[in-house]
Scaffold this motif. Structure first.
Motif, short mmCIF file in Angstrom:
data_model
loop_
_atom_site.label_atom_id
_atom_site.label_comp_id
_atom_site.label_asym_id
_atom_site.label_seq_id
_atom_site.Cartn_x
_atom_site.Cartn_y
_atom_site.Cartn_z
N TRP A 127 0.81 -1.21 0.00
CA TRP A 127 0.00 0.00 0.00
C TRP A 127 0.85 1.27 0.00
O TRP A 127 0.64 2.15 -0.85
CB TRP A 127 -0.95 -0.01 1.19
CG TRP A 127 -2.13 -0.92 1.03
CD1 TRP A 127 -2.38 -2.07 1.71
CD2 TRP A 127 -3.21 -0.75 0.12
NE1 TRP A 127 -3.55 -2.64 1.28
CE2 TRP A 127 -4.09 -1.84 0.30
CE3 TRP A 127 -3.54 0.22 -0.83
CZ2 TRP A 127 -5.26 -2.00 -0.42
CZ3 TRP A 127 -4.71 0.07 -1.56
CH2 TRP A 127 -5.56 -1.02 -1.36
N PRO A 128 1.80 1.45 0.92
CA PRO A 128 2.58 2.70 0.91
C PRO A 128 3.46 2.84 -0.33
O PRO A 128 3.75 3.96 -0.75
CB PRO A 128 3.43 2.60 2.18
CG PRO A 128 3.48 1.15 2.51
CD PRO A 128 2.16 0.59 2.07
N LYS A 133 2.34 7.06 1.97
CA LYS A 133 2.11 6.71 3.38
C LYS A 133 0.67 6.92 3.82
O LYS A 133 0.05 6.03 4.42
CB LYS A 133 3.05 7.52 4.26
CG LYS A 133 2.99 7.13 5.73
CD LYS A 133 4.01 7.89 6.55
CE LYS A 133 3.95 7.49 8.03
NZ LYS A 133 4.97 8.23 8.83
N GLN A 134 0.08 8.09 3.54
CA GLN A 134 -1.25 8.41 4.06
C GLN A 134 -2.34 7.61 3.36
O GLN A 134 -3.16 6.95 4.01
CB GLN A 134 -1.51 9.91 3.95
CG GLN A 134 -0.63 10.75 4.86
CD GLN A 134 -0.97 12.22 4.80
OE1 GLN A 134 -1.50 12.71 3.81
NE2 GLN A 134 -0.65 12.95 5.86
N LEU A 135 -2.38 7.66 2.03
CA LEU A 135 -3.39 6.90 1.31
C LEU A 135 -3.16 5.40 1.49
O LEU A 135 -4.11 4.62 1.54
CB LEU A 135 -3.37 7.26 -0.18
CG LEU A 135 -3.98 8.61 -0.56
CD1 LEU A 135 -3.86 8.85 -2.06
CD2 LEU A 135 -5.46 8.66 -0.13
N ALA A 137 -2.14 3.98 4.17
CA ALA A 137 -2.71 3.62 5.47
C ALA A 137 -4.21 3.40 5.36
O ALA A 137 -4.78 2.51 6.00
CB ALA A 137 -2.40 4.71 6.50
N VAL A 138 -4.86 4.21 4.54
CA VAL A 138 -6.30 4.04 4.31
C VAL A 138 -6.57 2.70 3.61
O VAL A 138 -7.47 1.95 4.00
CB VAL A 138 -6.86 5.20 3.47
CG1 VAL A 138 -8.32 4.94 3.11
CG2 VAL A 138 -6.73 6.52 4.22
#
Length: 382
Positions: A127-128, A133-135, A137-138
């Protein structure tokens, strides 16, 4: 009981939900599993509809042999289009096969029939890399927390015991997860490839989509690390993807631009020729549910090396028999060196890899999946 007996014998009406189909320019191993199993299910008499994303130049509807293909939405819009299709036609299906490629299609929200969640691997580390990093994490929250809740009444199918264990860590009971190993495309003229000689000079090959989480930079680093020991060593990168420019730049900055050959997307015949010619196949991916390339290489007695932490490769490679598994990059480099230097060892692993690869077939995979979905459909009706 009459309805159950009838369902146990008549053909099923199956909706297959997949992010991409085999014609999509970014299709990979997951799509191969979907297409081959859908074909087998259809050949066995079931009515199979594959709903997938549209892409430039793609028809809204088409047929892949006996499988009806319906396309709608793009990279992200496909999920909403798939749910709309399910809402409109949910009385026309007996079962839904929902392929979770990171994020599932959320079909239990609308389906009135059993849903089987098909997971190739868990995407915790990817994912990261793909979304930041932020998206990222979602994405991981949706995969690890929301999806297990949404599919809490669904059965799962995966392609390796490694992924089954990863799913257990997300709270999905192991007895709800069935393992169905991927098959292997064995060319009708497979024996003819035995006459193709290996390249005269040492050669490595990687095969697959060119995306960040496949870590093909590592294969380039291997060539750079062994450049002095093997002055004529060549790396063949087969496949296409948006990460190609970054890989080319990495090869140039590593001083091995003239040793790395980019072949792009190739035909099946060309793919098998390159596999037959190569000395060793590398799969430096961060995560793999199975590792289809490994068993494809095995058909040509070409041993493979991958990272043990990648998961499913620990089953497609029988470590110390058909290939090797590395803990990190230095060990991977050492293992490549060992195989390139020892013709006898490489030949032994290759012969074992061929026997291992020939034990897998899509007919067996499709039949096993058919058995699971039939039991699930009958159990739900009963």
């Amino acid at each position: 009981m009459v309805d159950c007996d009838r369902l146990a014998s008549r053909p099923l009406r199956i909706l297959y939900l997949s992010w991409r189909d085999r014609e999509h320019p970014e299709a990979g191993g997951s799509e191969t599993f979907v297409e081959r199993t859908a074909e087998i299910l259809a050949e066995h008499g079931h009515q199979v509809t594959l709903f997938t994303a549209r892409f430039p130049g793609a028809a809204a509807t088409t047929w892949h042999d006996r499988v009806r293909v319906v396309r709608g939405g793009g990279r992200f819009g496909v999920y909403a289009h798939a749910l709309r299709h399910l809402a409109r036609h949910r009385d026309n299906y007996d079962l839904v096969l929902d392929v979770q490629n990171g994020v599932p299609f959320w079909s239990p929200l609308l389906a009135r029939v059993p849903v089987v969640n098909i997971v190739h691997h868990v995407h915790r580390d990817q994912w990261p890399m793909v979304l930041g990093k932020q998206l990222g994490a979602v994405g991981w929250f949706l995969e690890s927390r929301v999806a297990p809740w949404a599919y809490r009444r669904s059965d799962y199918v995966t392609v390796s015991e490694a992924t089954r264990s990863d799913l257990a860590e997300l709270g999905i009971a192991r007895d709800r997860v069935s393992v169905v190993y991927s098959g292997n495309d064995q060319p009708a003229d497979l024996d003819s490839y035995a006459d193709i000689p290996r390249t005269a000079e040492p050669s490595l090959m990687v095969l697959g989509r060119l995306v960040p989480h496949k870590h093909n930079e590592v294969a380039i680093d291997v060539v750079a690390a062994l450049a002095e020991r093997y002055p004529t060593l060549q790396l063949h990168i087969v496949g296409s993807g948006y990460w190609e420019d970054a890989l080319r730049a990495h090869a140039q900055s590593s001083g091995v631009g003239d040793r790395v050959n980019f072949h792009g997307f190739v035909t099946e015949a060309e793919k098998h020729r390159l596999l037959a010619e190569s000395w060793v196949v590398l799969m430096p991916s961060q995560k793999e549910g199975w590792g289809l390339t490994i068993v494809e290489a095995g058909l040509h007695a070409t041993p493979a090396i991958a990272f043990a932490y990648a998961g499913g490769v620990t089953e497609s490679i029988v470590a110390g028999e058909t290939g090797l598994l590395a803990a990190d990059v230095p060990e991977l480099v050492a293992q490549v060196d060992a195989l390139l230097a020892d013709n006898q060892l490489r030949g032994k692993y290759g012969a074992n890899a061929r026997r291992h690869a020939r034990s897998f077939s899509w007919e067996r995979t499709g039949t096993e999946l058919e058995g699971h979905v039939r039991r699930i459909a009958v159990r739900a009706r009963g």
